[in-house]
Each structure stands twice: as C-alpha cells, then as structure tokens.
Design a protein around this motif. Structure first.
Motif, PDB file in Angstrom:
ATOM      1  N   ALA A  31       0.823  -1.211   0.000  1.00 42.65           N
ATOM      2  CA  ALA A  31       0.000   0.000   0.000  1.00 42.65           C
ATOM      3  C   ALA A  31       0.856   1.260   0.000  1.00 42.65           C
ATOM      4  O   ALA A  31       0.498   2.258  -0.636  1.00 42.65           O
ATOM      5  CB  ALA A  31      -0.917  -0.004   1.229  1.00 42.65           C
ATOM      6  N   GLU A  32       1.983   1.226   0.713  1.00 41.46           N
ATOM      7  CA  GLU A  32       2.909   2.356   0.825  1.00 41.46           C
ATOM      8  C   GLU A  32       4.324   1.821   0.610  1.00 41.46           C
ATOM      9  O   GLU A  32       5.033   1.535   1.571  1.00 41.46           O
ATOM     10  CB  GLU A  32       2.809   3.006   2.216  1.00 41.46           C
ATOM     11  N   PRO A  33       4.764   1.666  -0.642  1.00 39.07           N
ATOM     12  CA  PRO A  33       6.038   0.997  -0.941  1.00 39.07           C
ATOM     13  C   PRO A  33       7.284   1.581  -0.261  1.00 39.07           C
ATOM     14  O   PRO A  33       8.284   0.884  -0.135  1.00 39.07           O
ATOM     15  CB  PRO A  33       6.151   1.099  -2.462  1.00 39.07           C
ATOM     16  N   TYR A  43      -0.076  -0.370   7.406  1.00 40.87           N
ATOM     17  CA  TYR A  43       0.552  -0.385   6.084  1.00 40.87           C
ATOM     18  C   TYR A  43       0.296  -1.688   5.326  1.00 40.87           C
ATOM     19  O   TYR A  43       0.988  -1.999   4.368  1.00 40.87           O
ATOM     20  CB  TYR A  43       2.064  -0.136   6.212  1.00 40.87           C
ATOM     21  N   ARG A  44      -0.688  -2.460   5.744  1.00 40.97           N
ATOM     22  CA  ARG A  44      -0.995  -3.729   5.070  1.00 40.97           C
ATOM     23  C   ARG A  44      -1.485  -3.482   3.650  1.00 40.97           C
ATOM     24  O   ARG A  44      -2.069  -2.427   3.406  1.00 40.97           O
ATOM     25  CB  ARG A  44      -2.115  -4.481   5.806  1.00 40.97           C
ATOM     26  N   PRO A  45      -1.315  -4.451   2.779  1.00 44.67           N
ATOM     27  CA  PRO A  45      -0.630  -5.744   2.914  1.00 44.67           C
ATOM     28  C   PRO A  45       0.884  -5.601   2.727  1.00 44.67           C
ATOM     29  O   PRO A  45       1.375  -4.609   2.189  1.00 44.67           O
ATOM     30  CB  PRO A  45      -1.226  -6.584   1.794  1.00 44.67           C
ATOM     31  N   TRP A  46       1.601  -6.640   3.160  1.00 47.19           N
ATOM     32  CA  TRP A  46       3.057  -6.679   3.107  1.00 47.19           C
ATOM     33  C   TRP A  46       3.527  -7.784   2.179  1.00 47.19           C
ATOM     34  O   TRP A  46       2.856  -8.799   2.039  1.00 47.19           O
ATOM     35  CB  TRP A  46       3.635  -6.942   4.500  1.00 47.19           C
TER      36      TRP A  46
END
Length: 94
Positions: A20-22, A51-54
């Motif tokens: 979601a937030e690289p 910050y999911r998913p990973w």
C-alpha cells in the motif's frame, strides 16, 4: 547411543515492504516465517497494521546457539539468504 538435543535454533531475519505504501519497510526476526508474514498481513502487529498488505522482500535464515543467546557470531555455513530474484526452490519459507 541416543542423540542429544541440538543447542542450535533456526531463525529468519526478514525484510517486508508495504504494497500500500512501498516506501514503508519493516525488519523482523522469527522462527516461523509463514506464520509471521500472515500475522503482519492480518493486522496482528501494531507497528505494521496500518501499512498492510506486506510482501516479503528478503529473508536470511541462520542459527543461534541457545547457550550463548542471539549475540553469537554466525559462521557463513549457518546462514542462507533469499530474495525474489533467486530460484523459488531455494526460497526461505514464506
């Protein structure tokens, strides 16, 4: 003669990147990589839930000596690194 239990414990040091937030990354340590990645993606970890998913970027498998704790120096033969560019047959379990 019965075999004695090993003094060595296997651990994964891993690097995650948020899909979601690289720019968000997380480094952790576990003895069960599959379960740990699942818990991060289910929101069970306070620090990574938002910050999911990973995705797993890199995983290093190594051993520590229980008698001396995790500060024991590693020998090269007790360590294995994985990244998505390596052959899947050589991958850290995830």
């Amino acid at each position: 003669m019965a075999s004695q239990p090993s003094d060595r414990t296997m651990h994964h040091v891993y690097l995650l990147r948020s899909l979601a937030e690289p720019k968000q990354t997380y480094i952790g340590l576990t003895d069960d990589m599959r379960a740990r990645l699942k818990s991060h993606n289910e929101g069970a970890n306070f620090h990574t839930a938002k910050y999911r998913p990973w995705e797993l970027v890199c995983c290093i498998l190594g051993s520590t000596n229980r008698r001396y704790g995790s500060n024991e120096r590693q020998s090269p033969r007790s360590c294995f690194a994985w990244s998505p560019t390596r052959d899947e047959s050589e991958a850290c379990p995830a």
